[in-house]
Every structure is written in C-alpha cells, then in structure tokens.
Design an enzyme around this catalytic site. Sequence first.
Site, PDB file in Angstrom:
ATOM      1  N   TYR A 147       0.940  -1.097  -0.229  1.00 55.95           N
ATOM      2  CA  TYR A 147       0.009   0.027  -0.178  1.00 55.95           C
ATOM      3  C   TYR A 147       0.859   1.200  -0.163  1.00 55.95           C
ATOM      4  CZ  TYR A 147       0.898   0.950   5.005  1.00 55.95           C
ATOM      5  OH  TYR A 147       1.294   1.189   6.125  1.00 55.95           O
ATOM      6  N   LYS A 149      -2.599 -17.983  14.109  1.00 52.65           N
ATOM      7  CA  LYS A 149      -2.836 -18.505  12.753  1.00 52.65           C
ATOM      8  C   LYS A 149      -3.382 -17.477  12.233  1.00 52.65           C
ATOM      9  CE  LYS A 149      -4.780 -22.472  10.488  1.00 52.65           C
ATOM     10  NZ  LYS A 149      -3.334 -22.845   9.781  1.00 52.65           N
TER      11      LYS A 149
HETATM   12  N1  PMP Z   1       2.717 -24.248  10.119  1.00 52.03           N
HETATM   13  C1  PMP Z   1       2.067 -23.438   9.438  1.00 52.03           C
HETATM   14  C2  PMP Z   1       2.788 -22.152   9.367  1.00 52.03           C
HETATM   15  C3  PMP Z   1       0.873 -23.556   8.798  1.00 52.03           C
HETATM   16  O1  PMP Z   1       0.386 -22.645   8.124  1.00 52.03           O
HETATM   17  C4  PMP Z   1       0.234 -24.935   9.184  1.00 52.03           C
HETATM   18  C5  PMP Z   1      -1.070 -25.266   8.249  1.00 52.03           C
HETATM   19  N2  PMP Z   1      -1.944 -24.351   8.246  1.00 52.03           N
HETATM   20  C6  PMP Z   1       0.763 -25.852   9.998  1.00 52.03           C
HETATM   21  C7  PMP Z   1       1.943 -25.526  10.454  1.00 52.03           C
HETATM   22  C8  PMP Z   1       0.257 -27.152  10.396  1.00 52.03           C
HETATM   23  O2  PMP Z   1      -0.863 -26.955  11.150  1.00 52.03           O
HETATM   24  P1  PMP Z   1      -1.984 -28.091  10.996  1.00 52.03           P
HETATM   25  O3  PMP Z   1      -1.428 -29.483  11.313  1.00 52.03           O
HETATM   26  O4  PMP Z   1      -2.938 -27.659  12.047  1.00 52.03           O
HETATM   27  O5  PMP Z   1      -2.696 -27.813   9.767  1.00 52.03           O
END
Ligand code: PMP
Length: 287
Positions: free
Chosen positions: A33, A149
């Site tokens: 941006y 996340k």
């Molecule tokens: N690390 C990262 C950075 C991720 O994005 C993910 C999956 N989305 C995982 C690990 C694995 O997590 P999960 O087993 O809950 O899918």
Amino acid sequence: MSRIAYVNGQYLPHGQAVVHVEDRGFQFADGVYEVWSVFDGRLADFDGHLTRLWRSLDELRIDHPMTRQALEMVLKETVRRNRIVEGLVYIQVTRGTARRDHPFPAEGTPPSVVITAKSLPLSKGNALAAKGVAVITQPDIRWGRCDIKTVGLLPNVLAKQAAKERGAAEAWMVDDMGLVTEGSSTNAWIVDEEGKLRTRDAQSNILRGITRAAVMALIAEEGLELEERAFSVDEAKRAREAFYTSATGFVMPAVSIDGVKIGNGKPGPIATRLRALYLEAAERDAI
Ligand code: PMP
C-alpha cells in the site's frame, strides 16, 4: 456526499466497493500500500510515494497495475470525486484474485487495485502539534507471533513460491541460529541420526499444528521416542528420515533437503507408518 472508492477500474460508492473473497490481500496479506497526503486537492511528495510503491511491487514481483501516468490520473480523480481539500489518498495493490493456494497465482493474473480517499483537516493536526503528544514503548515483534494462525502470511507465501520455483513441495524456514522452525504451511520433523523423532518445541516461533499434536499422540501409542527439540539444517540433512505434517498434507515424507538426499532417498519407514496411522485414525474419528 457519499464517499467514492476506485476498485479495479471502477469508481464506486463505498457501500458497493468490494473485493473478491479470494483476493490475496484478504487471504494472505499478499499486497502493498501507499498513502499520500492531500493539500489543497493536490498530492504531496508524489514521486517519493510512487517510487516506493513501484519498489514494493517489484520486490514482491507483483505486476504494476497500470502506468505511472495512469495511476497519477486515477489517484487525482479519486481525490477529486471525494472533494478532498485536505486529507489523504490510500492505495492498496494485491497479487489479485485466485483460488487459495500459497504460491503465486498463474502468470497474467491481474493485480487488484483499491484506492480510497478521506478528509483530514490540517487544522486538527496543527492543534495537536501545538500541544504535543505522548508516546509509549512496545517490544518490536514484527512478526514474532507465528503461534497465532494469522492471515498475515506474506513471508510464508514467498517461502512456498521459492520452493515451487526450485521444484520442491515445501520450504523449511530457518532461524538466525541455523535451526529449522517449521515449513511455510506445515510442521517439520526428522528421525535423527540416533533414530529419535524430533520436532521443534512449540514456542511463539511456530504454529502449534493440530496434525503435529495428533501425530505426537500416535508416536506415544507406538512407544516411539520423541524429543521436542529444535534441529539444525545440517542435522536434518544427516537425518535418517524427514517429513512434515499438516491438515492438508497429513504426514508427508521428504526425500531431499536443498538437493541433499535424506536416508536412501526414499520415504522412510517411520514417516510411512505414521502417515498410515494418522489417516486411519483421522478417517475413523472424523465427525
Ligand atoms: N505451520 C504453518 C505455518 C501452517 O500454516 C500450518 C497449516 N496451516 C501448519 C504449521 C500445520 O498445522 P495443522 O497441522 O494444524 O494444519
């Protein structure tokens, strides 16, 4: 007067100014941006901000959405349509809309462009400046909270794209100590030289994978030894086995790292067994 936003070629009232749910800005923070202040309807530091915008796009290998001249015109038109005398104009350019997947979308996917403008009377800022303001201090954690996340996935996108360009399925990210943190969208594991399962301890620098936890339970059931301890890239390259886990890849054996063959270059017995056990349990217990 209703506010007007520029969205991908159209000037729209704010109520109708929307981007697609699959926009990579929304899905991955895969965009950049820039902001100009507006004085008397004119854009300040025009070249400086435009040059930085171009540089940000180039660094991320996002196509320029239009020429400099065209962009100057659209920015000014957005300011004009919103009748901004004093205020600012904001642009966001993302890597466009594509089915959600970490690597860059197909070549030729047009970048998305959103431009908004708002009034901000100079007198307000001047009143504040006359009194002065307070500041506080905060730890600089940009972005040290990989345990959350978040959709702020741009570094992960760049790592996955690098893997794709080198013919690999995943990139394992390495910290400044040379230790593997995790994959761009997976958790990283090895069976080390001594035959011990290793995966990094879950602090703020990795995501606590749900598959990681499920595989840990299977490891305990199997009576296998596990150490939640970081491993170096060298240890990984010398390991008997390497694999990664995620909700989409389950347990995925890795047979090479940076071109170095792991074990005999074939999926290892432990990873293969854990994959079968995981799939069996996941299928059985799915609700
Ligand atoms: N690390 C990262 C950075 C991720 O994005 C993910 C999956 N989305 C995982 C690990 C694995 O997590 P999960 O087993 O809950 O899918």
